[in-house]
Design an enzyme around this catalytic site. Structure first.
Site, PDB file in Angstrom:
ATOM      1  N   ARG A 134      10.424   1.509  -4.385  1.00 18.52           N
ATOM      2  CA  ARG A 134      10.062   2.814  -4.943  1.00 18.52           C
ATOM      3  C   ARG A 134      10.247   3.874  -3.863  1.00 18.52           C
ATOM      4  O   ARG A 134       9.606   3.814  -2.808  1.00 18.52           O
ATOM      5  CB  ARG A 134       8.617   2.812  -5.440  1.00 18.52           C
ATOM      6  CG  ARG A 134       8.197   4.179  -5.933  1.00 18.52           C
ATOM      7  CD  ARG A 134       6.771   4.234  -6.481  1.00 18.52           C
ATOM      8  NE  ARG A 134       6.474   5.604  -6.826  1.00 18.52           N
ATOM      9  CZ  ARG A 134       5.382   6.268  -6.446  1.00 18.52           C
ATOM     10  NH1 ARG A 134       4.446   5.662  -5.743  1.00 18.52           N
ATOM     11  NH2 ARG A 134       5.211   7.525  -6.782  1.00 18.52           N
ATOM     12  N   HIS A 160       7.402  13.774  -4.789  1.00 18.15           N
ATOM     13  CA  HIS A 160       6.293  13.209  -4.019  1.00 18.15           C
ATOM     14  C   HIS A 160       5.836  14.280  -3.011  1.00 18.15           C
ATOM     15  O   HIS A 160       5.924  14.109  -1.806  1.00 18.15           O
ATOM     16  CB  HIS A 160       6.727  11.903  -3.339  1.00 18.15           C
ATOM     17  CG  HIS A 160       5.584  10.996  -2.982  1.00 18.15           C
ATOM     18  ND1 HIS A 160       5.476   9.701  -3.422  1.00 18.15           N
ATOM     19  CD2 HIS A 160       4.490  11.187  -2.199  1.00 18.15           C
ATOM     20  CE1 HIS A 160       4.383   9.135  -2.934  1.00 18.15           C
ATOM     21  NE2 HIS A 160       3.762  10.019  -2.184  1.00 18.15           N
ATOM     22  N   GLU A 204       0.970  11.385  -8.272  1.00 20.88           N
ATOM     23  CA  GLU A 204      -0.439  11.740  -8.106  1.00 20.88           C
ATOM     24  C   GLU A 204      -0.768  13.221  -8.337  1.00 20.88           C
ATOM     25  O   GLU A 204      -1.115  13.952  -7.406  1.00 20.88           O
ATOM     26  CB  GLU A 204      -0.938  11.306  -6.723  1.00 20.88           C
ATOM     27  CG  GLU A 204      -0.873   9.795  -6.536  1.00 20.88           C
ATOM     28  CD  GLU A 204      -1.567   9.316  -5.264  1.00 20.88           C
ATOM     29  OE1 GLU A 204      -1.966  10.142  -4.434  1.00 20.88           O
ATOM     30  OE2 GLU A 204      -1.711   8.100  -5.121  1.00 20.88           O
ATOM     31  N   ASN A 229      -1.175   4.305  -8.981  1.00 22.08           N
ATOM     32  CA  ASN A 229      -1.467   4.052  -7.570  1.00 22.08           C
ATOM     33  C   ASN A 229      -2.943   3.706  -7.434  1.00 22.08           C
ATOM     34  O   ASN A 229      -3.806   4.504  -7.810  1.00 22.08           O
ATOM     35  CB  ASN A 229      -1.172   5.296  -6.726  1.00 22.08           C
ATOM     36  CG  ASN A 229       0.291   5.709  -6.781  1.00 22.08           C
ATOM     37  OD1 ASN A 229       1.128   4.976  -7.298  1.00 22.08           O
ATOM     38  ND2 ASN A 229       0.598   6.870  -6.246  1.00 22.08           N
ATOM     39  N   TYR A 236      -6.152   2.095  -5.101  1.00 27.09           N
ATOM     40  CA  TYR A 236      -6.609   1.724  -3.766  1.00 27.09           C
ATOM     41  C   TYR A 236      -8.065   1.268  -3.717  1.00 27.09           C
ATOM     42  O   TYR A 236      -8.395   0.312  -3.059  1.00 27.09           O
ATOM     43  CB  TYR A 236      -6.428   2.904  -2.805  1.00 27.09           C
ATOM     44  CG  TYR A 236      -4.976   3.172  -2.449  1.00 27.09           C
ATOM     45  CD1 TYR A 236      -4.392   2.559  -1.354  1.00 27.09           C
ATOM     46  CD2 TYR A 236      -4.191   4.029  -3.221  1.00 27.09           C
ATOM     47  CE1 TYR A 236      -3.061   2.790  -1.023  1.00 27.09           C
ATOM     48  CE2 TYR A 236      -2.861   4.263  -2.899  1.00 27.09           C
ATOM     49  CZ  TYR A 236      -2.308   3.643  -1.799  1.00 27.09           C
ATOM     50  OH  TYR A 236      -0.993   3.854  -1.477  1.00 27.09           O
ATOM     51  N   GLU A 279       1.645   1.891  -6.291  1.00 23.80           N
ATOM     52  CA  GLU A 279       1.175   1.859  -4.897  1.00 23.80           C
ATOM     53  C   GLU A 279      -0.112   1.062  -4.819  1.00 23.80           C
ATOM     54  O   GLU A 279      -0.942   1.119  -5.736  1.00 23.80           O
ATOM     55  CB  GLU A 279       0.837   3.267  -4.369  1.00 23.80           C
ATOM     56  CG  GLU A 279       2.001   4.138  -4.047  1.00 23.80           C
ATOM     57  CD  GLU A 279       1.565   5.488  -3.468  1.00 23.80           C
ATOM     58  OE1 GLU A 279       0.475   5.574  -2.847  1.00 23.80           O
ATOM     59  OE2 GLU A 279       2.317   6.452  -3.652  1.00 23.80           O
TER      60      GLU A 279
END
Ligand code: FCB
Length: 447
Positions: free
Chosen positions: A74, A118, A163, A298, A300, A358
C-alpha cells in the site's frame, strides 16, 4: 487452520513519509513541507526533505519487499508531485516516477494498492482555502482522473483518502498536524463534507478512468471499543459507543462511514452538532454515497468499554490497567483484540469485506525487535478469530514496510519491518520482517 485462500498479506507506507526529493523534478510544496520547516512543529525540527530517499532508492526498496515476501504494497501518490500547484497540467516527471514504481512492483509480483491522498495537500490549494473551498471537490476529482488515466491500466486497488479524522481533526480542529489550524467545529464539518464529496467524485473518476474492474475504498480510522467482558449487554454497549457520533470533534467513525455506505449522516450527530452542521443537499449525499467495494481500515488501539446500570456505555477507568504495554508513542496502548472487534462491528454494520490498511507498533529499536513480533502475534490472533467466525476480513497491511518520517514525531519512533539508518540510508531487515515472512508463507497457519 489457514486464512482464507485469497487473503492478502502486505505492508504500507506513504509518499511524504518515505520519498524525500521534496523539491526535485518539479514537485511543488505541500502543507507538510511548509509545516515541518516551521521551527518547533516537529520533534527536533525533523522534516521529510530526504526521509528514506525512496524517490531514488525505490528499486532497492522493492527488492526488500520481495525479500519480506509481500504480496501487496500500500503506497500513496503525492499530489504535489503530479500537480505542483494542485490543479492544471500534470508534471510529466512526477507521473514517470509512479509509472516506473508500479511497473517495478508488478515485475516483482507485488500488487500495488494506491492511496490518492495521504495528507500531502499541495500548498497552493491550501492557500486557496483547501478543504473549506467547495472547489476542492472538483480539484480532487480532476487529480483522481489524471492518476487513473496514467496508472489505471495496472492499478486495480484504490483508496481515496487516508484517515479523514486526522486530516480534519488533527489538521484543522486541533492544529497539531499540518496545516496546523484551530478552526471551529462548524468549519471543520464543512471541510469534512467537502472531503466526503471529493471522495465520491474520485470514486467516479477512478471507475471511469481505470481499465477493467477496480476495487475502491477510503481508509478510515478510529479508536476501537473493546467490550471488557463478552456478554450481550457489554458488547451492545461497546457497539453503541463505537458508532455514536455525538462527540464534538472529528473522530466519530460513523460520521465518516455512514454517509458513504448509507447515504446519510448519523441522526445522533446531526442533532448533537445542531447549528454547526453545514448545509447538506440530496445531491451531495448521492455524490458521497458512490458504491465502494470494501472497507479499508487503519487499526492500532482502543478503549475498554463496560455497560453502566442502565446499559449505557462507559470507558473502563484506568484503561487497560497499570503497566499495560505501549509503543514509544503514548497513544499506542496495546489492545490485541482491537482488530477482531473492529472487523466484527464494522462488517456487521456496513456489510462489506474489511481490509486492514494499517496496523503496527513503534519502538526505537535497531534490528532485534521482539516486541514487534509479540505485538504482531497477539494482534494477528484477532484476525484469526475473526476469520474463524466467518467475519469477512480480506487482507492485512502492516504499518510500515520501513522506518520512516512519523509526522510530528519525526524520525524518533520507528514503525518499520525494515530498519533505516537515516545517516547512511542503509536498510536492514529486522527480526520481525523474517517472522512476518513466515506468516505470509504459511498464510497464517502458524499464528
Ligand atoms: C497513521 C498514519 C500513518 C502512520 C501511522 C503510525 O495514523 O496513517 O501515516 O503515521 O499512523
Amino acid at each position: 487452520m489457514s486464512f482464507p485462500k485469497n487473503f492478502v498479506w502486505g505492508a504500507a507506507a506513504a509518499a511524504y513519509q518515505i520519498e524525500g526529493a521534496w523539491n526535485e523534478d518539479g514537485r511543488g510544496p505541500s502543507i507538510w513541507d511548509v509545516f515541518s520547516h516551521e521551527p518547533g512543529k516537529v520533534f527536533d525540527n525533523h522534516n521529510g526533505d530526504v526521509a528514506c530517499d525512496h524517490y531514488h532508492r525505490w528499486r532497492e526498496d522493492i527488492d526488500l519487499m520481495r525479500e519480506v515476501g509481500l504480496q501487496a504494497y500500500r503506497m500513496s501518490v503525492a499530489w504535489p508531485r503530479l500537480q505542483p500547484t494542485g490543479t492544471g497540467k500534470p508534471n510529466a516527471k512526477g507521473l514517470a516516477f509512479y509509472d516506473r514504481l508500479i511497473d517495478g512492483l508488478l515485475d516483482a509480483g507485488i500488487t500495488p494498492w494506491v492511496t490518492l491522498f495521504h495528507w500531502d495537500l499541495p500548498y497552493a490549494l491550501h492557500q486557496r482555502g483547501g478543504f473549506l473551498n467547495r472547489d476542492f471537490v472538483e480539484w480532487f476529482g480532476d487529480y483522481a482522473g489524471l492518476v487513473a488515466a496514467k496508472l489505471g491500466d495496472r492499478v486495480k486497488h484504490w483508496m481515496t483518502f487516508n484517515e479523514p479524522p486526522v486530516i480534519m481533526g488533527l489538521g484543522h480542529h486541533e492544529g497539531r498536524f499540518a496545516p496546523g489550524l484551530v478552526l471551529p467545529l462548524s468549519d471543520c464539518l464543512l471541510g469534512a463534507h467537502h472531503l466526503l464529496m471529493a471522495h465520491g467524485r474520485a470514486v467516479q473518476a477512478l471507475r471511469a478512468g481505470c481499465r477493467g474492474r477496480v476495487k475502491i475504498s477510503i481508509a478510515h480510522t478510529a479508536r476501537e471499543r473493546i467490550p471488557v467482558q463478552e456478554d450481550r449487554r457489554t458488547i451492545e454497549a461497546a457497539r453503541r459507543d463505537y458508532f455514536s457520533s455525538t462527540a464534538p470533534n472529528l473522530w466519530n467513525l460513523a460520521w465518516w462511514a455512514d454517509p458513504i455506505v448509507f447515504g446519510r449522516y448519523p441522526a445522533d450527530g446531526v442533532q448533537a452538532f445542531g447549528r454547526a452542521m453545514p448545509k447538506v443537499t440530496a445531491a451531495d449525499l448521492r455524490l458521497i454515497s458512490q458504491k465502494i467495494d470494501f472497507l479499508a481500515y487503519n487499526c492500532y488501539t482502543g478503549w475498554q468499554i463496560r455497560a453502566d446500570a442502565q446499559g449505557r456505555p462507559e470507558r473502563v477507568p484506568g484503561g487497560f490497567g497499570a503497566g499495560n504495554p505501549r509503543g514509544t508513542l503514548s497513544w499506542l496502548e496495546i489492545a490485541p483484540s482491537a482488530l477482531y472487534w473492529a472487523a466484527r462491528f464494522q462488517t456487521e454494520r456496513y456489510r462489506l469485506p474489511l481490509v486492514f490498511s494499517e496496523n503496527g507498533f513503534c519502538n526505537t529499536d535497531f534490528v532485534h525487535d521482539p516486541q514487534r513480533i509479540d505485538f504482531l502475534a497477539r494482534y494477528l490472533a484477532g484476525i484469526k478469530r475473526a476469520v474463524q467466525e466467518d467475519i469477512p476480513v480480506a487482507g492485512y497491511f502492516h504499518w510500515s514496510i520501513m522506518d520512516n518520517f512519523e509526522w510530528i514525531e519525526g524520525y524518533k519512533d520507528r514503525f518499520g519491518l525494515v530498519h533505516v539508518d537515516y545517516q547512511t540510508q542503509k536498510r536492514t531487515l529486522k527480526d520481525s520482517a523474517y517472522w512476518y515472512r513466515e506468516v505470509i508463507r504459511q498464510n497464517g497457519a502458524n499464528l
